[in-house]
Motif scaffolding. Structure first.
Motif, PDB file in Angstrom:
ATOM      1  N   LYS A  67      -7.023   6.632   5.587  1.00  0.00           N
ATOM      2  CA  LYS A  67      -7.182   7.392   6.830  1.00  0.00           C
ATOM      3  C   LYS A  67      -8.288   8.426   6.677  1.00  0.00           C
ATOM      4  CE  LYS A  67      -2.455   6.895   8.503  1.00  0.00           C
ATOM      5  NZ  LYS A  67      -1.221   7.588   8.861  1.00  0.00           N
ATOM      6  N   ALA A  68      -8.325   9.087   5.532  1.00  0.00           N
ATOM      7  CA  ALA A  68      -9.362  10.098   5.288  1.00  0.00           C
ATOM      8  C   ALA A  68     -10.738   9.440   5.239  1.00  0.00           C
ATOM      9  CB  ALA A  68      -9.079  10.847   3.993  1.00  0.00           C
ATOM     10  N   GLY A  69     -10.809   8.275   4.613  1.00  0.00           N
ATOM     11  CA  GLY A  69     -12.080   7.554   4.543  1.00  0.00           C
ATOM     12  C   GLY A  69     -12.560   7.122   5.916  1.00  0.00           C
ATOM     13  N   ASN A  70     -11.632   6.677   6.748  1.00  0.00           N
ATOM     14  CA  ASN A  70     -11.999   6.272   8.105  1.00  0.00           C
ATOM     15  C   ASN A  70     -12.501   7.461   8.914  1.00  0.00           C
ATOM     16  OD1 ASN A  70     -11.254   3.624   7.585  1.00  0.00           O
ATOM     17  ND2 ASN A  70      -9.220   3.866   8.427  1.00  0.00           N
ATOM     18  N   LYS A  71     -11.844   8.598   8.748  1.00  0.00           N
ATOM     19  CA  LYS A  71     -12.260   9.800   9.473  1.00  0.00           C
ATOM     20  C   LYS A  71     -13.635  10.258   8.982  1.00  0.00           C
ATOM     21  CE  LYS A  71     -11.284  12.745  12.639  1.00  0.00           C
ATOM     22  NZ  LYS A  71     -11.258  12.321  14.026  1.00  0.00           N
ATOM     23  N   ALA A  72     -13.863  10.162   7.677  1.00  0.00           N
ATOM     24  CA  ALA A  72     -15.165  10.535   7.114  1.00  0.00           C
ATOM     25  C   ALA A  72     -16.264   9.620   7.667  1.00  0.00           C
ATOM     26  CB  ALA A  72     -15.126  10.467   5.597  1.00  0.00           C
ATOM     27  N   GLU A  73     -15.952   8.325   7.787  1.00  0.00           N
ATOM     28  CA  GLU A  73     -16.918   7.379   8.338  1.00  0.00           C
ATOM     29  C   GLU A  73     -17.243   7.727   9.795  1.00  0.00           C
ATOM     30  OE1 GLU A  73     -17.631   2.572   8.729  1.00  0.00           O
ATOM     31  OE2 GLU A  73     -15.603   3.296   8.366  1.00  0.00           O
ATOM     32  N   GLU A  74     -16.220   8.124  10.539  1.00  0.00           N
ATOM     33  CA  GLU A  74     -16.433   8.525  11.931  1.00  0.00           C
ATOM     34  C   GLU A  74     -17.354   9.748  11.999  1.00  0.00           C
ATOM     35  OE1 GLU A  74     -13.965  10.173  15.805  1.00  0.00           O
ATOM     36  OE2 GLU A  74     -12.865   9.608  14.013  1.00  0.00           O
ATOM     37  N   LEU A  75     -17.114  10.719  11.139  1.00  0.00           N
ATOM     38  CA  LEU A  75     -17.941  11.935  11.139  1.00  0.00           C
ATOM     39  C   LEU A  75     -19.381  11.637  10.713  1.00  0.00           C
ATOM     40  CD1 LEU A  75     -15.372  14.474   9.674  1.00  0.00           C
ATOM     41  CD2 LEU A  75     -16.103  14.226  12.056  1.00  0.00           C
ATOM     42  N   ARG A  76     -19.557  10.742   9.734  1.00  0.00           N
ATOM     43  CA  ARG A  76     -20.919  10.336   9.344  1.00  0.00           C
ATOM     44  C   ARG A  76     -21.622   9.667  10.520  1.00  0.00           C
ATOM     45  NH1 ARG A  76     -18.390   8.904   4.496  1.00  0.00           N
ATOM     46  NH2 ARG A  76     -18.200   6.747   5.158  1.00  0.00           N
ATOM     47  N   GLY A  77     -20.866   8.860  11.263  1.00  0.00           N
ATOM     48  CA  GLY A  77     -21.433   8.200  12.434  1.00  0.00           C
ATOM     49  C   GLY A  77     -21.875   9.202  13.484  1.00  0.00           C
ATOM     50  N   MET A 114       0.849  -1.172   0.000  1.00  0.00           N
ATOM     51  CA  MET A 114       0.000   0.000   0.000  1.00  0.00           C
ATOM     52  C   MET A 114       0.895   1.236   0.000  1.00  0.00           C
ATOM     53  SD  MET A 114      -2.940   1.054   2.776  1.00  0.00           S
ATOM     54  CE  MET A 114      -4.223  -0.036   2.219  1.00  0.00           C
ATOM     55  N   SER A 115       0.662   2.113  -0.939  1.00  0.00           N
ATOM     56  CA  SER A 115       1.501   3.307  -1.034  1.00  0.00           C
ATOM     57  C   SER A 115       1.069   4.355  -0.019  1.00  0.00           C
ATOM     58  CB  SER A 115       1.415   3.886  -2.446  1.00  0.00           C
ATOM     59  OG  SER A 115       0.156   4.476  -2.654  1.00  0.00           O
ATOM     60  N   THR A 116       1.892   5.365   0.123  1.00  0.00           N
ATOM     61  CA  THR A 116       1.598   6.450   1.070  1.00  0.00           C
ATOM     62  C   THR A 116       0.282   7.126   0.714  1.00  0.00           C
ATOM     63  OG1 THR A 116       3.949   6.802   1.379  1.00  0.00           O
ATOM     64  CG2 THR A 116       2.499   8.561   2.084  1.00  0.00           C
ATOM     65  N   GLY A 117       0.026   7.319  -0.573  1.00  0.00           N
ATOM     66  CA  GLY A 117      -1.227   7.934  -1.018  1.00  0.00           C
ATOM     67  C   GLY A 117      -2.433   7.091  -0.658  1.00  0.00           C
ATOM     68  N   ASP A 118      -2.296   5.779  -0.820  1.00  0.00           N
ATOM     69  CA  ASP A 118      -3.390   4.873  -0.468  1.00  0.00           C
ATOM     70  C   ASP A 118      -3.677   4.920   1.028  1.00  0.00           C
ATOM     71  OD1 ASP A 118      -3.607   4.058  -3.106  1.00  0.00           O
ATOM     72  OD2 ASP A 118      -2.379   2.256  -2.816  1.00  0.00           O
ATOM     73  N   ARG A 119      -2.608   4.984   1.838  1.00  0.00           N
ATOM     74  CA  ARG A 119      -2.802   5.044   3.288  1.00  0.00           C
ATOM     75  C   ARG A 119      -3.494   6.345   3.674  1.00  0.00           C
ATOM     76  NH1 ARG A 119       2.445   2.718   3.416  1.00  0.00           N
ATOM     77  NH2 ARG A 119       3.377   4.732   3.890  1.00  0.00           N
ATOM     78  N   ALA A 120      -3.128   7.423   3.025  1.00  0.00           N
ATOM     79  CA  ALA A 120      -3.750   8.718   3.328  1.00  0.00           C
ATOM     80  C   ALA A 120      -5.230   8.691   2.968  1.00  0.00           C
ATOM     81  CB  ALA A 120      -3.035   9.834   2.579  1.00  0.00           C
ATOM     82  N   GLU A 121      -5.557   8.078   1.826  1.00  0.00           N
ATOM     83  CA  GLU A 121      -6.958   7.969   1.421  1.00  0.00           C
ATOM     84  C   GLU A 121      -7.730   7.099   2.404  1.00  0.00           C
ATOM     85  OE1 GLU A 121      -7.527   6.723  -2.631  1.00  0.00           O
ATOM     86  OE2 GLU A 121      -6.081   8.182  -3.360  1.00  0.00           O
ATOM     87  N   GLN A 172      -9.016   2.885  12.424  1.00  0.00           N
ATOM     88  CA  GLN A 172      -7.953   3.860  12.663  1.00  0.00           C
ATOM     89  C   GLN A 172      -6.885   3.280  13.589  1.00  0.00           C
ATOM     90  OE1 GLN A 172      -9.290   7.945  13.535  1.00  0.00           O
ATOM     91  NE2 GLN A 172     -11.266   7.364  12.665  1.00  0.00           N
ATOM     92  N   ALA A 173      -7.306   2.518  14.585  1.00  0.00           N
ATOM     93  CA  ALA A 173      -6.344   1.900  15.507  1.00  0.00           C
ATOM     94  C   ALA A 173      -5.466   0.887  14.770  1.00  0.00           C
ATOM     95  CB  ALA A 173      -7.072   1.227  16.663  1.00  0.00           C
ATOM     96  N   VAL A 174      -6.070   0.090  13.914  1.00  0.00           N
ATOM     97  CA  VAL A 174      -5.310  -0.887  13.132  1.00  0.00           C
ATOM     98  C   VAL A 174      -4.312  -0.155  12.236  1.00  0.00           C
ATOM     99  CG1 VAL A 174      -5.477  -2.597  11.270  1.00  0.00           C
ATOM    100  CG2 VAL A 174      -7.048  -2.705  13.218  1.00  0.00           C
ATOM    101  N   GLN A 175      -4.760   0.929  11.618  1.00  0.00           N
ATOM    102  CA  GLN A 175      -3.870   1.699  10.744  1.00  0.00           C
ATOM    103  C   GLN A 175      -2.681   2.261  11.522  1.00  0.00           C
ATOM    104  OE1 GLN A 175      -4.385   1.861   7.368  1.00  0.00           O
ATOM    105  NE2 GLN A 175      -2.322   2.661   7.348  1.00  0.00           N
ATOM    106  N   LYS A 176      -2.916   2.721  12.746  1.00  0.00           N
ATOM    107  CA  LYS A 176      -1.821   3.254  13.573  1.00  0.00           C
ATOM    108  C   LYS A 176      -0.808   2.165  13.902  1.00  0.00           C
ATOM    109  CE  LYS A 176      -4.338   7.059  15.661  1.00  0.00           C
ATOM    110  NZ  LYS A 176      -4.883   7.633  16.898  1.00  0.00           N
ATOM    111  N   VAL A 177      -1.288   0.966  14.193  1.00  0.00           N
ATOM    112  CA  VAL A 177      -0.379  -0.150  14.482  1.00  0.00           C
ATOM    113  C   VAL A 177       0.447  -0.481  13.240  1.00  0.00           C
ATOM    114  CG1 VAL A 177      -0.274  -2.617  15.016  1.00  0.00           C
ATOM    115  CG2 VAL A 177      -1.785  -1.119  16.326  1.00  0.00           C
TER     116      VAL A 177
END
Length: 63
Positions: free
Chosen positions: A10-20, A1-8, A50-55
């Motif tokens: 992370k952004a998707g996870n944050k968007a999901e949190e905000l929708r929640g 997974m490239s850096t760009g993919d990881r950023a996307e 997000q926690a899995v991504q941080k690990v």
């Protein structure tokens, strides 16, 4: 997974949190307990992702 993919991801996870959060707030405001629960569920799922991504990031930095 490239850096760009990881950023996307992370952004998707944050968007999901905000929708929640929005779902939970609307559910509370309208008295819709099901929507409120869906919102909390979305937030929990996002927080776990997000926690899995941080690990994963921590292990990538060690290499």
């Amino acid at each position: 997974m490239s850096t760009g993919d990881r950023a996307e991801s992370k952004a998707g996870n944050k968007a999901e949190e905000l929708r929640g959060k929005a779902k939970e707030a609307v559910g509370k405001a309208t008295g819709d307990r099901n929507l409120e629960a869906q919102g909390r569920n979305d937030q929990t799922r996002s927080n776990l992702k997000q926690a899995v991504q941080k690990v994963k990031d921590a292990f990538r930095k060690r290499r």
